[in-house]
Design an enzyme around this catalytic site. Structure first.
Site, PDB file in Angstrom:
ATOM      1  N   ASP B 211      47.812 148.229  45.397  1.00 27.37           N
ATOM      2  CA  ASP B 211      47.769 149.672  45.185  1.00 27.37           C
ATOM      3  C   ASP B 211      48.738 150.085  44.054  1.00 27.37           C
ATOM      4  OD1 ASP B 211      46.476 152.131  46.714  1.00 27.37           O
ATOM      5  OD2 ASP B 211      48.506 152.706  46.191  1.00 27.37           O
ATOM      6  N   TYR B 345      51.162 160.077  41.189  1.00 32.44           N
ATOM      7  CA  TYR B 345      49.786 160.032  40.665  1.00 32.44           C
ATOM      8  C   TYR B 345      49.660 160.878  39.406  1.00 32.44           C
ATOM      9  CZ  TYR B 345      47.686 157.434  44.512  1.00 32.44           C
ATOM     10  OH  TYR B 345      47.330 156.453  45.397  1.00 32.44           O
ATOM     11  N   HIS B 404      42.430 146.940  52.048  1.00 32.95           N
ATOM     12  CA  HIS B 404      43.311 147.522  51.045  1.00 32.95           C
ATOM     13  C   HIS B 404      44.786 147.331  51.414  1.00 32.95           C
ATOM     14  CE1 HIS B 404      44.373 150.196  47.781  1.00 32.95           C
ATOM     15  NE2 HIS B 404      45.198 150.828  48.595  1.00 32.95           N
TER      16      HIS B 404
END
Lengths: 425, 429
Positions: B211, B345, B404
């Site tokens: 990630d 982000y 994930h």
């Protein structure tokens, strides 16, 4: 389960509101009638609900300030805190309630769902019936200031011949309308419901208007071409051509050969697409994920609504108006059900001509372009998208929330746009 | 505003004070360019726990979704059960206990306090490894790998495969400080990690990440930071930039391309919101525990259903148990880091856009790269894709379980992959 809501559900709330109506206003005959019945409706929010809202606002846990000096990370902490301070300490919902209750409001069941609407008949006999549809993050609150100019034009410097009988419904899942408990309430289904509503009110010749979601709903009505609908006016038209849409989606440069105005529209859309479309992306794909937030925190809800198009409601609208609207979302707990309209139409941009099937509209279409809109639809694109474009005008002020921000100007546009459709009366 | 709840700053100050009072050796408080490494202990104030419980109990809920799957987002039954468990069954002391069982530290790097776990192996020749979590994760993702990686002989491995393990909290996440200035994108974090390893005296080390951690780790490689001799990833982040240019010939390539397209069309909303309007979404995440939990659960489809099963059916997959899931959400809540984590982000989105606009290829990687594909990953990358991004791929394997959150869900399998990937990088005796 020990985790339980301390506040009444919306159903209880509406029941309370309806009970008030039943006791004070509803004629016995109407209460006894079948599902086509039209019930008068009065808003009366219990004081406990308003107290609970204040309690939650006062207990807000805030993030730290954004590390930028502009809106580039979203609504700024200091701005939001000032609005919220006003909301908690000075704002008065009862004034909004009085404004709403001064208008004739009704509820009728259509397609299994309670539809709430305002219905104001003009005193002028030959008034043209008009159904106006709000959008997101709006509600009927957006439209309150156009009611008098449209129904009572002589008091606003206009002619009796331009009067309208006005119907302003709350969209399914919004405000005091019911929350759908099945999927499929997209603009087509809403358009069918609106046609039923106008017929039920006895209107056999009428027009429709809308911006934001009101535009695809009005356009879907026009596509269906039901008996009685004479034409529509929209202020967020779906004119974007396919090649432009493809370039926007892929982050590519503008297609060659655009005129100056087309190029300006492309640039606005590219900015919106890069920076301001996330709210639609999340509501279009995961309305429930964001829905838990919007149901539980007043400040979270306020931030979500105020941030639309880089903070347009925060920048341009009167604080009380904005809070009337946010408080309506809160008290009816409709942020999640309202968000679902994006999911219902996921992937079909309301701006894109092909997605909105504008080529299938043969009825007359009128467009007013407000300069602060997400994009200024160029007339060239509008003529390509709508083959029966009877009116196109670009005005010099106003933005996405035209009815809210520039009610007199929008009213004047609607009088002019629909004038030629009255002739055959 | 008569806010009764403590702000994030108050909570962090309390936590830091708890560490300072109990454990901090006396030293000048405000030394310029302080390179000191301070021990850190988590101590959650009871008032913060009480406030959290009260908020969960007074949640106002929306109506249930209209579909029978996750296609409208986190399902009502899942989040209601999570909220019930969180407020009534969850043992709040366990997060503190799990973290405080490990040596934790804080050190200031580039103006931000960096929190990290540092576990030295008892095996002398252990290889130093810095491993980075992602979003919506934290060091909680990685806790169950500490035993297998630092003490392999107790977990069916060999002493030669031991690691000295460094698990930092990303800037703005968990107990790390919240950057107050712009520019903390993954490349700045990558440089900070190099400084951290250097400060710990590690001159030859490896790195690992999935990630956001994959982004940081890959940038350590591309920046050629001093001391890094190789790295291992479990997410091919380059797909975000060049996904359209990767081959789509074989069945597996087409499946990965379809998964990526689906992510962009249907699973990208949270990413876009945090990359463009992190502050807007944060007001809800800071104020409502259930809003925060729903936002964090609404990640990829595979992990969502695994987590949902843990709560609704009581059938967790691997180590993705109710307790570890709630540990992670509680950490975000108590540290009030939803906003600062979301901002990462925004920073990385800007950096990505600038990189794409420049048209320049990223710097080449000069150290060996290992990669493991876990089948439940958002886009399970085939070897051909990984080789297209890393021509000198030193290790590749595809395993049969995990998604994930590979380190979290399957810590033993994940650790075995990390051992295998780095085996060739250990100095020959």
């Amino acid at each position: 389960m020990s985790v339980m809501s301390l506040t009444p559900t919306r159903r209880e709330l509406l029941a309370a509101a309806t009970t008030t109506v039943a006791l004070s206003l509803l004629p016995k005959t109407l209460r006894a009638a079948g599902s086509d019945a039209i019930h008068p409706f009065t808003v009366k929010i219990p004081q406990a609900e308003l107290d609970e809202l204040r309690r939650r606002i006062a207990a807000t846990r805030w993030p730290d300030p954004e590390p930028v000096h502009d809106r580039s990370q979203g609504i700024q902490l200091a701005n939001l805190q000032e609005i919220v301070r006003y909301w908690e300490t000075e704002y008065d919902w009862r004034k909004a309630e009085s404004k709403l209750n001064a208008l004739p409001q009704f509820i009728t069941e259509i397609d299994g769902l309670d539809i709430h609407f305002i219905h104001v008949r003009s005193k002028h006999e030959n008034a043209l019936p008009l159904i106006v549809t709000h959008g997101w993050p709006g509600s009927i609150i957006e439209q309150l200031k156009i009611i008098d100019p449209l129904t009572n034009p002589t008091a606003h410097g206009a002619n009796a011949a331009d009067a309208f009988h006005l119907v302003i419904p709350s969209m399914p899942g919004f405000g005091f309308s019911g929350k759908p408990n099945d999927t499929g309430w997209n603009p087509n289904r809403i358009a069918r419901a609106w046609t039923v509503l106008m017929n039920r009110l006895g209107y056999t010749r009428y027009v429709a208007q809308g911006g934001d979601w009101g535009s695809p709903v009005s356009s879907a009505m026009a596509r269906r071409n039901p008996p009685g609908l004479l034409g529509i006016h929209i202020n967020l038209p779906a004119t974007v051509p396919q090649d432009v849409a493809m370039a926007l989606a892929g982050g590519a440069p503008a297609p060659a050969g655009l005129s100056e105005k087309e190029r300006a529209a492309f640039d606005s859309l590219a900015t919106f697409f890069k920076k301001y479309r996330a709210y639609g992306a999340i509501m279009g794909t995961r309305p429930q994920a964001i829905g838990y937030a919007l149901a539980d925190t007043p400040v979270g809800l306020a931030a979500w609504i105020l941030d639309y198009n880089n903070g347009e409601p925060e920048r341009l609208l009167n604080r009380d108006d904005v809070l009337d609207n946010i408080t309506l979302y809160w008290l009816t707990n409709t942020a999640t059900s309202a968000a679902r309209i994006y999911w219902e139409t996921s992937g079909q941009s309301v701006l894109l001509s092909a997605a909105q099937k504008t080529a299938e509209i043969s009825l007359p279409v009128a467009i007013t372009v407000f300069p602060g809109e997400v994009y200024r639809a160029p007339e060239t694109w509008a003529r390509r998208a709508y083959r029966n474009l009877i009116y196109f005008n670009e005005v010099d002020r106003g933005g996405h929330f035209a009815a809210w921000e520039q009610p007199e100007l929008l009213a004047a546009e609607l009088r002019t746009a629909f004038r030629q459709l009255r002739k055959s009366t | 505003m008569n806010g009764t709840a403590p702000t994030r700053r108050d909570v962090l100050a309390t936590l830091a004070a708890a560490g300072a009072v109990g454990l901090l050796p006396e030293q000048p408080a405000a030394a310029a360019a302080d390179r000191s490494i301070r021990p850190f202990t988590v101590k959650v104030p009871q008032a913060a726990v009480d406030d959290l419980r009260r908020r969960i109990a007074s949640t106002r809920w929306p109506t249930k979704e209209l579909v029978a799957d996750r296609s409208q987002g986190v399902q009502y039954a899942t989040i209601r059960e999570l909220a019930r468990y969180w407020a009534t069954d969850y043992e709040f002391g366990r997060l503190e206990a799990r973290l405080n069982a490990l040596p934790q530290f804080v050190t200031e790097i580039d103006g931000v306090d960096i929190h990290f776990i540092h576990v030295r192996s008892r095996h002398e020749n252990a290889l130093p490894l810095i491993m980075t979590h992602g979003w919506p994760g934290s060091v909680v993702e990685l806790l169950e790998t500490v035993g297998p990686l630092t003490d392999p002989t107790a977990h069916g491995g060999n002493a030669e495969d031991a690691f000295h393990l460094v698990l930092p909290s990303l800037p703005g996440y968990g107990f790390s400080g919240e950057p107050t200035e712009l520019g903390w994108d993954a490349s700045r974090t990558a440089r900070a990690w190099a400084e951290l390893m250097n400060r710990l005296g590690y001159t030859r080390y490896v790195a690992q990440g999935g990630d956001v951690g994959a982004l940081v780790t890959d940038l350590m490689g591309r920046l050629g930071v001093e001391g890094l001799v190789g790295y291992h990833l479990n997410l091919l982040t380059a797909v975000l930039a060049i996904g359209d240019k990767l081959p789509k010939e074989s069945k597996q390539e087409r499946a990965a391309a379809e998964a990526f397209a689906r992510f962009r069309d249907d699973g990208f909303g949270y990413f876009l919101e945090m990359a463009t309007r992190p502050q807007t979404i944060s007001y809800a995440m800071l104020d409502s525990p259930v809003a925060l939990a729903a936002w964090m659960l609404d990640h990829d489809t595979d992990s969502y259903y695994k987590i949902s099963r843990a709560f609704v059916d009581g059938k967790p997959v691997g180590n993705l148990t109710r307790d570890t899931i709630v540990d992670n959400i509680t950490l975000y809540w108590l540290t009030g880091t939803a906003a600062s984590a979301a901002r990462s982000y925004w920073e990385d989105g800007r950096a990505l856009a600038a990189a794409l606009a420049s048209g320049e290829a990223p710097p080449a990687v000069t150290v060996p790269v290992g990669f493991t594909t876990f089948p439940g990953e958002i886009w399970a990358s085939p070897r051909s894709w990984v080789e297209a991004v890393y021509p000198k791929l030193a290790y590749f394997n595809e395993v049969d379980k995990g998604g994930h959150f590979a380190a979290w869900e399957e810590p033993e399998l994940f650790s075995a992959e990390v051992r295998a990937a780095f085996r060739s990088l250990r100095p020959a005796d």
